[in-house]
Design a protein around this motif. Sequence first.
Motif, PDB file in Angstrom:
ATOM      1  N   THR A   1       0.835  -1.210   0.000  1.00  0.00           N
ATOM      2  CA  THR A   1       0.000   0.000   0.000  1.00  0.00           C
ATOM      3  C   THR A   1       0.866   1.255   0.000  1.00  0.00           C
ATOM      4  N   ASP A   2       1.919   1.265   0.825  1.00  0.00           N
ATOM      5  CA  ASP A   2       2.827   2.417   0.872  1.00  0.00           C
ATOM      6  C   ASP A   2       3.640   2.532  -0.415  1.00  0.00           C
ATOM      7  N   SER A   3       4.126   1.397  -0.908  1.00  0.00           N
ATOM      8  CA  SER A   3       4.950   1.407  -2.130  1.00  0.00           C
ATOM      9  C   SER A   3       4.148   1.840  -3.348  1.00  0.00           C
ATOM     10  N   ASN A   4       2.847   1.604  -3.319  1.00  0.00           N
ATOM     11  CA  ASN A   4       1.998   1.972  -4.448  1.00  0.00           C
ATOM     12  C   ASN A   4       2.016   3.477  -4.731  1.00  0.00           C
ATOM     13  N   TRP A   5       2.414   4.271  -3.722  1.00  0.00           N
ATOM     14  CA  TRP A   5       2.513   5.715  -3.925  1.00  0.00           C
ATOM     15  C   TRP A   5       3.575   6.077  -4.959  1.00  0.00           C
ATOM     16  N   VAL A   6       4.530   5.192  -5.186  1.00  0.00           N
ATOM     17  CA  VAL A   6       5.567   5.426  -6.195  1.00  0.00           C
ATOM     18  C   VAL A   6       4.925   5.586  -7.575  1.00  0.00           C
ATOM     19  N   SER A   7       3.923   4.782  -7.866  1.00  0.00           N
ATOM     20  CA  SER A   7       3.185   4.903  -9.132  1.00  0.00           C
ATOM     21  C   SER A   7       2.138   6.007  -9.063  1.00  0.00           C
ATOM     22  N   THR A   8       1.459   6.090  -7.916  1.00  0.00           N
ATOM     23  CA  THR A   8       0.338   7.013  -7.776  1.00  0.00           C
ATOM     24  C   THR A   8       0.753   8.474  -7.935  1.00  0.00           C
ATOM     25  N   VAL A   9       1.844   8.887  -7.255  1.00  0.00           N
ATOM     26  CA  VAL A   9       2.210  10.309  -7.288  1.00  0.00           C
ATOM     27  C   VAL A   9       2.673  10.739  -8.677  1.00  0.00           C
ATOM     28  N   TYR A  10       3.259   9.821  -9.429  1.00  0.00           N
ATOM     29  CA  TYR A  10       3.687  10.148 -10.794  1.00  0.00           C
ATOM     30  C   TYR A  10       2.472  10.441 -11.676  1.00  0.00           C
ATOM     31  N   MET A  11       1.479   9.574 -11.596  1.00  0.00           N
ATOM     32  CA  MET A  11       0.265   9.772 -12.391  1.00  0.00           C
ATOM     33  C   MET A  11      -0.501  11.006 -11.926  1.00  0.00           C
ATOM     34  N   LEU A  12      -0.524  11.229 -10.616  1.00  0.00           N
ATOM     35  CA  LEU A  12      -1.166  12.425 -10.075  1.00  0.00           C
ATOM     36  C   LEU A  12      -0.527  13.694 -10.637  1.00  0.00           C
ATOM     37  N   THR A  13       0.798  13.745 -10.595  1.00  0.00           N
ATOM     38  CA  THR A  13       1.521  14.935 -11.042  1.00  0.00           C
ATOM     39  C   THR A  13       1.332  15.166 -12.536  1.00  0.00           C
ATOM     40  N   LEU A  14       1.398  14.086 -13.321  1.00  0.00           N
ATOM     41  CA  LEU A  14       1.174  14.214 -14.762  1.00  0.00           C
ATOM     42  C   LEU A  14      -0.217  14.772 -15.054  1.00  0.00           C
ATOM     43  N   SER A  15      -1.225  14.191 -14.413  1.00  0.00           N
ATOM     44  CA  SER A  15      -2.612  14.600 -14.664  1.00  0.00           C
ATOM     45  C   SER A  15      -2.860  16.062 -14.296  1.00  0.00           C
ATOM     46  N   VAL A  16      -2.258  16.502 -13.193  1.00  0.00           N
ATOM     47  CA  VAL A  16      -2.524  17.847 -12.676  1.00  0.00           C
ATOM     48  C   VAL A  16      -1.816  18.935 -13.489  1.00  0.00           C
ATOM     49  N   PHE A  17      -0.564  18.692 -13.886  1.00  0.00           N
ATOM     50  CA  PHE A  17       0.255  19.772 -14.449  1.00  0.00           C
ATOM     51  C   PHE A  17       0.415  19.739 -15.969  1.00  0.00           C
ATOM     52  N   MET A  18      -0.186  18.768 -16.654  1.00  0.00           N
ATOM     53  CA  MET A  18      -0.021  18.688 -18.105  1.00  0.00           C
ATOM     54  C   MET A  18      -0.620  19.893 -18.828  1.00  0.00           C
ATOM     55  N   ILE A  19      -1.839  20.245 -18.479  1.00  0.00           N
ATOM     56  CA  ILE A  19      -2.505  21.356 -19.169  1.00  0.00           C
ATOM     57  C   ILE A  19      -1.835  22.702 -18.855  1.00  0.00           C
TER      58      ILE A  19
END
Length: 594
Positions: A44-62
């Motif tokens: 569950t904790d390690s899953n943040w390695v994937s989660t934060v990358y996708m979060l950052t991409l989604s938020v800052f792309m536009i």
Amino acid sequence: MKHNYLKIGGLTALILIMFIVTLDSTITNIALPAITSDFSSTLTDSNWVSTVYMLTLSVFMIPGAKFADQFGRKKLTTLGLLTFGIGSLMSGLAASLKLLVVARIIQGLGGAIISPVTVALAVSLFGNRQKAQGSIGIIGAAAALAAASGPAIGGLLIHYWSWRLIFFINVPLVLLALFLLNSCFKESYDLSVSKKIDYFGITLLSFGLFLITFVLLKASDYGWSSMKILLMIVGASLSLAIFLLIEPKQEAPLLDFSLFKNKSFVASLLIYMACGFTIICSSVVFNFFLEDILNYSTLKSGYIIMFSSLMVMVVVPIGNKFGQQNGYHWPIVLGTISMTTSLLLLANINYHSTLFDMIFAMVILGMGFGLAGLSQISAVLHIPAQKVNLASGIINAGRQLGSCLGIALLVGLLNGNLKTATQTIRHDAIISVNQAQLSKVVKQSALAKIKSEVYYSGQLKHHNFNMASLKSVASKPQNLPCPKKGTSEYKLFISGKQFSKIEKKLAKKSTDLKTAANLMQLSKKQQQISEKIMLESQAKELNQVAHQIKDNKNEQLAKAFKKTFYVGMLILIFSIPAAFYTDVKVKSKIGPKI
């Protein structure tokens, strides 16, 4: 000649950029078990390695695409590459899970800046969109190939080296891309937009996208009915609603809302979101099935999924060529139907499926993903050239949101299905043990083992059950049950029992002490034989129960994945009509096309 070299070098830079950013969206999924083990953390904790990358991409792309239009695409791409490279290096060197998560945020920020700019840079490199269509197709192929090949490349690197190499490998590629970028490109801008920064719009959109992406990625962990998730849904709805109400009235808005009046753009956006959704089916759900249910190695799982990547390499150039001559909507329609078909094939894969069945499903998925991914090109065909970069940012953000939706829906649904399946396995196993011809001690041991081992805690490896350890308990001659009626052991047991009775009677009637003693000895041996028959019968019964539980377990777990893939298939079916509108020329009020 020099001009041609500049074009080749520039195109190589754009391919590298799109490949590394997209690859890092899927390659880490397969590395999570190794990262978890290395840092002695939980999945569950390690899953943040994937989660934060996708979060950052989604938020800052536009916002990243908008800043590039305003302040220079080459300048922002250079900044983004440096940020991505530093984040990659920090990820590889991370001494703790927290540092790795921080490094992935930095990496995601760099990726959000550089990925949407590639299409606009290709247009500036080749002069106009007509000349750039082929190169945009190659860039799109690189993105599709990276998304599909993440598990295969990750499996290879982790098997032979370390999970850290999946980040270190980006560094030389970033340096090469930086060199080519600054050697082959001139600065370009969107001269139609103001240099004024829309801070209010950026804040509202980024906050709303952050909340909705977080909800999609983590709601299955916290629970959809948890207060945290409910508050985030409310916050996301309010933020995005205010953005949609106020932003069109701004003097220099973050988004050009007239883009959404273009049918081709909107349809292409929906299909590209479907591509992001589909890749989760192979890189996450199917990979779980291979590794955690079939117990395949990371490398073997990667090799099977790799066939989708190989198919992407084959179909994208063909589809792009056909699209330039006859319209992109036909290959995109075929691609969307193929993606849907691939999920039907995956839904029917089980423990008895052959390697060919799995590879064939991946081939069809790869063909569909590659062709449907051409929607990245069709999205910018019928809009003003100066809006290409912003449009590219929107559709790339759309693909990320599609992947987040896939994680939220499919992984959440799979967890629920696996929990239900495990409960059924546990219930049926208890019934099988209670109905079996086993001694009380063996039954108690078997039931205790079932209750302690057959459960599901959100990780896919907690539904295993092995009765091998019960053989020692079953070999003890204590309160042995009579063999099951109708079996050969039962007939032997009854016959032996009758012989033993006869021998005892004859021994009692015999007047010869020696004969009586021999008959009693024969009776004892017959009892020993009967005991062995009961032990063998119990061992056989225990083996049958074990096979029954295993077969039921395999059937129930396969059903859990089947239900998940069927839901994914139904969602893709609804996206097929949109594919027909991905390359439709319409009269637009958003300015002349160049």
